[in-house]
Design a protein around this motif. Sequence first.
Motif, mmCIF file in Angstrom:
data_model
loop_
_atom_site.group_PDB
_atom_site.id
_atom_site.type_symbol
_atom_site.label_atom_id
_atom_site.label_comp_id
_atom_site.label_asym_id
_atom_site.label_seq_id
_atom_site.Cartn_x
_atom_site.Cartn_y
_atom_site.Cartn_z
ATOM 1 N N ALA A 46 0.812 -1.218 0.000
ATOM 2 C CA ALA A 46 0.000 0.000 0.000
ATOM 3 C C ALA A 46 0.845 1.267 0.000
ATOM 4 O O ALA A 46 0.379 2.322 -0.416
ATOM 5 C CB ALA A 46 -0.952 0.006 1.194
ATOM 6 N N THR A 47 2.071 1.187 0.442
ATOM 7 C CA THR A 47 2.909 2.379 0.499
ATOM 8 C C THR A 47 3.640 2.639 -0.813
ATOM 9 O O THR A 47 4.121 3.746 -1.032
ATOM 10 C CB THR A 47 3.947 2.264 1.628
ATOM 11 O OG1 THR A 47 4.751 1.101 1.392
ATOM 12 C CG2 THR A 47 3.275 2.165 2.981
ATOM 13 N N LYS A 90 0.640 2.015 -6.771
ATOM 14 C CA LYS A 90 -0.480 2.942 -7.011
ATOM 15 C C LYS A 90 -1.823 2.223 -7.052
ATOM 16 O O LYS A 90 -2.823 2.759 -6.593
ATOM 17 C CB LYS A 90 -0.261 3.732 -8.303
ATOM 18 C CG LYS A 90 -0.314 2.894 -9.561
ATOM 19 C CD LYS A 90 -0.166 3.715 -10.815
ATOM 20 C CE LYS A 90 -0.294 2.785 -12.022
ATOM 21 N NZ LYS A 90 -0.315 3.464 -13.262
ATOM 22 N N GLN A 103 -2.752 1.460 -3.458
ATOM 23 C CA GLN A 103 -3.151 2.694 -2.782
ATOM 24 C C GLN A 103 -4.594 3.048 -3.110
ATOM 25 O O GLN A 103 -5.368 3.416 -2.228
ATOM 26 C CB GLN A 103 -2.217 3.840 -3.182
ATOM 27 C CG GLN A 103 -0.832 3.709 -2.594
ATOM 28 C CD GLN A 103 0.144 4.739 -3.154
ATOM 29 O OE1 GLN A 103 -0.126 5.416 -4.139
ATOM 30 N NE2 GLN A 103 1.291 4.851 -2.507
#
Length: 183
Positions: free
Chosen positions: A132-133, A136, A139
Amino acid sequence: MPSSGPYMRQLLLLRHAKSSWDDPQLSDHARPINMRGKHAASAMAAEIKRLGLTPELILVSSARRTLQTLAALDPWAMPPRIEPMDALYLAPKGDLLDALRHIPASTRCVLLVGHNPGLHELALMLAGAHAATTDKHVQRLAGGYPSGALSEFSVAVPWRELGETGARLTRFLVPSDLTEVAV
């Protein structure tokens, strides 16, 4: 994780299209998709075909709105085997994962049509919190799983081993990404 090989599979998770709340007498299970949902499902069907996504097996909740969403995806170039399942109606992620783990090993591409929050939670688990970091697609996925959204995963393990490792999110599409439904 290998990007190809004897265990490479493809998993597609599709949330049902926008449903109608117009008839308060209907049970939740019987709610249909609304006009906006029909339009979005049609646009997503065109995108699925454009991308060449061709499931061999479709697991679909028995709810009216999931069955109508699936119907909007017809016709398929190669007709898949379709399994409507009562157990997928509002199923939590663990039940969805269990259904996927029972897919025959020879099946290369599966589409699961279901509901939130279970579908979103399953997709997040498969994508991996660590991604998630940096990714894209992950995210965007972490921000929500709207009606009509589709996630695509490459799966490098046999279905029976699917879990927190072994899958990689390769695409996350929401209806508003598609020019046919963008406003």
